[in-house]
Motif scaffolding. Sequence first.
Motif, short mmCIF file in Angstrom:
data_model
loop_
_atom_site.label_atom_id
_atom_site.label_comp_id
_atom_site.label_asym_id
_atom_site.label_seq_id
_atom_site.Cartn_x
_atom_site.Cartn_y
_atom_site.Cartn_z
N UNK A 73 0.75 -1.37 0.17
CA UNK A 73 -0.04 -0.01 0.31
C UNK A 73 0.71 0.89 0.11
N UNK A 74 1.84 1.46 0.68
CA UNK A 74 3.15 2.13 0.98
C UNK A 74 4.33 2.67 -0.42
N UNK A 75 4.52 1.22 -1.12
CA UNK A 75 4.59 1.58 -1.71
C UNK A 75 3.46 2.26 -3.31
N UNK A 76 2.90 1.75 -3.42
CA UNK A 76 1.97 2.72 -4.91
C UNK A 76 1.27 4.37 -3.74
N UNK A 77 0.94 4.63 -2.35
CA UNK A 77 0.52 5.38 -1.93
C UNK A 77 2.03 6.54 -2.80
N UNK A 78 3.38 5.75 -2.35
CA UNK A 78 4.17 6.80 -2.64
C UNK A 78 4.84 6.66 -4.47
N UNK A 79 4.38 5.96 -4.83
CA UNK A 79 4.37 6.05 -6.56
C UNK A 79 3.40 7.21 -7.06
N UNK A 80 1.96 7.39 -6.32
CA UNK A 80 1.14 7.69 -7.12
C UNK A 80 0.90 9.21 -6.75
N UNK A 81 1.85 9.94 -5.17
CA UNK A 81 1.54 11.33 -4.81
C UNK A 81 1.68 11.84 -4.96
N UNK A 82 1.15 13.40 -5.30
CA UNK A 82 2.22 14.56 -4.96
C UNK A 82 1.23 15.61 -4.63
N UNK A 83 1.09 16.96 -5.13
CA UNK A 83 0.91 17.75 -4.66
C UNK A 83 -0.56 18.10 -5.39
N UNK A 84 -1.25 17.54 -5.82
CA UNK A 84 -2.26 17.36 -6.83
C UNK A 84 -2.86 16.02 -6.25
N UNK A 85 -2.69 15.37 -5.96
CA UNK A 85 -3.08 13.76 -6.04
C UNK A 85 -2.27 13.18 -4.24
N UNK A 86 -3.42 13.35 -3.73
CA UNK A 86 -3.56 12.58 -1.89
C UNK A 86 -3.77 11.67 -2.27
N UNK A 87 -3.13 10.29 -0.68
CA UNK A 87 -3.41 8.94 -1.65
C UNK A 87 -2.92 8.99 0.00
N UNK A 88 -4.53 8.40 0.59
CA UNK A 88 -4.72 7.21 1.50
C UNK A 88 -4.08 6.14 1.73
N UNK A 89 -3.60 5.30 2.94
CA UNK A 89 -3.90 3.81 2.07
C UNK A 89 -4.78 3.21 3.49
N UNK A 90 -5.17 2.12 3.23
CA UNK A 90 -6.38 0.98 4.04
C UNK A 90 -6.16 0.07 4.04
N UNK A 91 -6.26 -1.17 5.02
CA UNK A 91 -6.68 -1.99 5.18
C UNK A 91 -7.58 -2.45 4.49
N UNK A 92 -8.88 -2.38 4.29
CA UNK A 92 -9.88 -3.37 3.77
C UNK A 92 -9.96 -3.27 2.72
N UNK A 93 -9.74 -4.01 2.04
CA UNK A 93 -9.09 -4.48 -0.04
C UNK A 93 -10.61 -4.40 0.07
N UNK A 94 -11.20 -5.24 1.18
CA UNK A 94 -13.25 -5.32 1.09
C UNK A 94 -14.23 -4.28 0.51
#
Length: 346
Positions: A160-181
């Motif tokens: 989750x944090x790898x993907x968060x780091x890949x996408x996150x920038x000043x216009x595109x804020x990314x949060x992480x979650x464990x509840x996939x379903x």
Amino acid sequence: MKACVLGAGSWGTALANVLATNGHDVVIWGRDEAVVNAINKDHLNPRYLPGGALSPLLHATTDFAGAIRDAELVLFSVPSQALPVLVSDASALISQTAVIVHAVKGFTRPNNVRISEHINLVMPNVEKRLAVLSGPSHAEEVVRGMPTTVVIASASQSTAETVQDAFMNAQFRVYTQADVVGVELGGTLKNIIALGVGLTDGLGLGDNTKAALMTRGLAEITRLGVSLGASPLTFSGLAGIGDLIVTCTSNHSRNFRTGRLLATGLALNEALEQIGMAVEGVSTTFAAAELAQTHQVDMPITTALKCVLKGDVTPGAAVRELMQRERSHEMEDVGQRPLTHHWRFS
């Protein structure tokens, strides 16, 4: 990071552009040579994102195997009905260490399987490398750099944090979650309610009706979600009420626009032809109705919409039937499940 995006539609293009803007080596795969050529030569995707300028670093191709080769991150962004064949074709090409993300909002039919479930079935032992991207986000606004927030859900905190780091920038804020379903179902089921809100808009029924439909729609989304293993709290977040609001209130929403067209008296096939792109809420309505029956979950709005889509009742008659249902208590027992969705490994 070398990233591959499978699907050159509006959402796939917007997400690929975020990755390219962040400095990653990104290739987007599509079947349509005209779309691919426009991305490469003009840095535009006029077919799916007219007017949206793309990063000159974004490269497009029709070479499926070449796009996936050596990719460290592979993102699936195609209509749900196209996903099974794509996953099957890609499974032998994706690196054993690559992170896999999907941004598909639907079920695989006819078995009504969630997208991550299907990927796990076809590609065993990828659960810790698999993530779901969802949340209130129209591609048309993302590509223009308008502030947007999304959620990445994964069974692995590290993924989750790898993907968060890949996408996150000043216009595109990314949060992480464990509840996939929950994240997956929130993004999928809201399309049903957007169809219904579009219908009420087309019928001229006003803001009271829309607010009621969205609120009661969220209640039945939560009921089904909890019955399938989601946390009820997820539906109060970005992937739940956040995505519901944006999809039910915007002309960017194909589901909302389809509902509005149906209210004018068009047949379903005529409305879909006018939209010209995938409208996930249609197949999702039938899938959710079947899941509700299997799991004995009350979903009156979904059931009514299914009847409208089949042509069994008119939109106006469906509204009257919903309003005249037997009286009931508002607070359903959907919030009693304890919060158990946390990461056990990374």
